[in-house]
Design an enzyme around this catalytic site. Structure first.
Site, PDB file in Angstrom:
ATOM      1  N   SER A  14      -0.675  -0.603   1.388  1.00 53.10           N
ATOM      2  CA  SER A  14      -1.202  -0.547   0.026  1.00 53.10           C
ATOM      3  C   SER A  14      -0.378   0.416  -0.821  1.00 53.10           C
ATOM      4  O   SER A  14      -0.029   0.121  -1.972  1.00 53.10           O
ATOM      5  CB  SER A  14      -2.665  -0.101   0.032  1.00 53.10           C
ATOM      6  OG  SER A  14      -3.500  -1.065   0.602  1.00 53.10           O
ATOM      7  N   HIS A  63      -9.622   3.489  -3.590  1.00 46.86           N
ATOM      8  CA  HIS A  63      -8.393   2.779  -3.234  1.00 46.86           C
ATOM      9  C   HIS A  63      -7.603   2.344  -4.471  1.00 46.86           C
ATOM     10  O   HIS A  63      -6.377   2.509  -4.547  1.00 46.86           O
ATOM     11  CB  HIS A  63      -8.754   1.576  -2.371  1.00 46.86           C
ATOM     12  CG  HIS A  63      -7.584   0.852  -1.786  1.00 46.86           C
ATOM     13  ND1 HIS A  63      -6.978  -0.223  -2.404  1.00 46.86           N
ATOM     14  CD2 HIS A  63      -6.903   1.038  -0.630  1.00 46.86           C
ATOM     15  CE1 HIS A  63      -5.989  -0.669  -1.659  1.00 46.86           C
ATOM     16  NE2 HIS A  63      -5.919   0.086  -0.564  1.00 46.86           N
ATOM     17  N   ASP A  99      -7.896  -4.458  -7.663  1.00 51.19           N
ATOM     18  CA  ASP A  99      -8.288  -3.591  -6.556  1.00 51.19           C
ATOM     19  C   ASP A  99      -9.772  -3.246  -6.669  1.00 51.19           C
ATOM     20  O   ASP A  99     -10.558  -4.091  -7.077  1.00 51.19           O
ATOM     21  CB  ASP A  99      -7.402  -2.331  -6.581  1.00 51.19           C
ATOM     22  CG  ASP A  99      -7.124  -1.784  -5.205  1.00 51.19           C
ATOM     23  OD1 ASP A  99      -8.071  -1.317  -4.565  1.00 51.19           O
ATOM     24  OD2 ASP A  99      -5.957  -1.804  -4.768  1.00 51.19           O
TER      25      ASP A  99
END
Length: 371
Positions: free
Chosen positions: A310, A162, A131
């Site tokens: 996600s 994120h 990520d």
């Protein structure tokens, strides 16, 4: 003589190419001493680089070449803006993973839900979070997070948030599923997804530990990336992938379309598919992905609220790590266990008839609906 076509990438490219060869020997023979090659993969017979037009033409006529692909840039594919908050108790997303029926209490920002789970969940597993990086010092990770590798040409920190968010859902002590799993940050962006998978392949082989990849990034269709996911499956390393947030067919995107990928779509607190979630037969199952709270960057106790696939994929990566408590298993067996534990026919709003109506569960659904 037949020539190999260059497969165009439908999204943004990084200006380079991925060249797949028919054998490992052919790959290394081409790469040795070639200053246009920037990386030679181990997980697939391929190398990446910035090749001249003349070189590409020669490769097209090379009988050892299996395919030539424009190297594409992947991204977060976010479905909503990020917001910061502070919370300490179980969220609805965790609660839904251990409840047999729909939650009666539908306040998505409430922090008084109950999550039932194995207290040893994840203790035998490494979760590789491919990520934007992970904020290692966040209190929710309790010292279980470490930096693995960076393939983005940037500092070894999560500057985006994120990756930290997803790591928190997979293995955070407060927000995550596998609360004793190790978290390994693998920072990738700008066309480096395969290098991240390559790192997992090499590192997991050395450690010998049960491993799972949380891969909440999407690319336009890119066959070498799909092949890398499938190759990891041969080594009993599941790759849990976000379906994407384009409100379209998940089969259009990599690596979610890979045959071995465990591709996850997103549902809300009412057990409906969220509007943005991709769908279709590439989906393996759904998991909570709307108004989810998790760890974030900024300070050691920071949180954020986010919606999208996600989050859903990160939750399922945690479930996979929980199911690895007795050791490694094939990806097919893992999919079987996930299917057995899941709730069937529970989604009320499938966007496509070919999307499996299957909601993720962690195997501890001992209770009916929660007040």
């Amino acid at each position: 003589m037949a020539t190999v076509d260059v497969t165009k990438y439908s999204g943004e490219t990084n200006g380079g190419y991925i060249v797949m060869f028919k054998s490992n020997n052919a790959t290394h023979s081409f790469a040795n001493g070639n200053n246009m090659v920037t990386y030679c993969y181990e997980i697939i017979n391929a190398c990446a680089g910035e090749f001249t037009d003349n070189c590409i033409q020669e490769l097209q006529a090379n009988s050892d070449v299996e395919g030539i692909y424009e190297d594409g840039i992947g991204g977060i594919n976010a479905a909503s803006e990020w917001a910061q908050a502070i919370q300490t108790n179980a969220t609805w997303g965790l609660a839904r993973l251990s409840s047999k029926t729909q939650l009666k209490y539908t306040n998505v920002t409430a922090t008084d839900f109950t999550f039932y789970y194995d207290p040893e969940a994840g203790q035998s597993s490494d979760i590789y979070v491919i990520d934007t990086g992970v904020y290692l010092n966040h209190t929710d990770f309790g010292g279980r997070a470490r930096w693995g590798a960076t393939f983005a040409g940037k500092p070894n920190v999560d500057e985006n948030g994120h990756g930290t968010f997803c790591a928190g859902l997979a293995a955070g002590a407060t927000y995550g599923v596998a609360k004793k799993a190790n978290i390994i940050a693998v920072k990738v962006m700008n066309g480096t997804g395969i290098r991240g998978l390559d790192y997992v392949h090499q590192t997991a082989q050395i450690s010998g530990r049960s491993s799972v990849v949380s891969f909440s990034l999407t690319w336009e269709a890119l066959q070498p990336l799909d092949d890398a996911v499938d190759k990891l499956a041969h080594y009993e390393i599941p790759v849990v992938v976000s379906a994407g947030n384009n409100a379209t067919n998940a089969s259009l995107f990599s690596p979610g379309r890979a045959s071995s990928a465990i591709t996850i779509a997103a549902s809300n607190i009412l057990d409906q598919q969220i509007v943005a979630s991709n769908s279709g037969e590439a989906i393996f199952m759904f998991a909570p992905g709307s108004n989810i709270i998790s760890a974030y960057i900024g300070n050691k106790d920071a949180t954020a609220i986010h919606s999208g696939t996600s989050a859903s994929a990160a939750y399922v990566a945690g479930i996979v790590a929980s199911f690895q408590i007795h050791g490694k298993m094939s990806v097919n067996w893992m999919k079987f266990d996930l299917d057995v534990a899941s709730l069937k026919g529970i989604l009320k709003d499938n966007k496509a008839s070919m999307t499996p109506n299957r909601l993720a569960q962690n195997g501890y659904a001992l209770h009916e609906e929660q007040e």
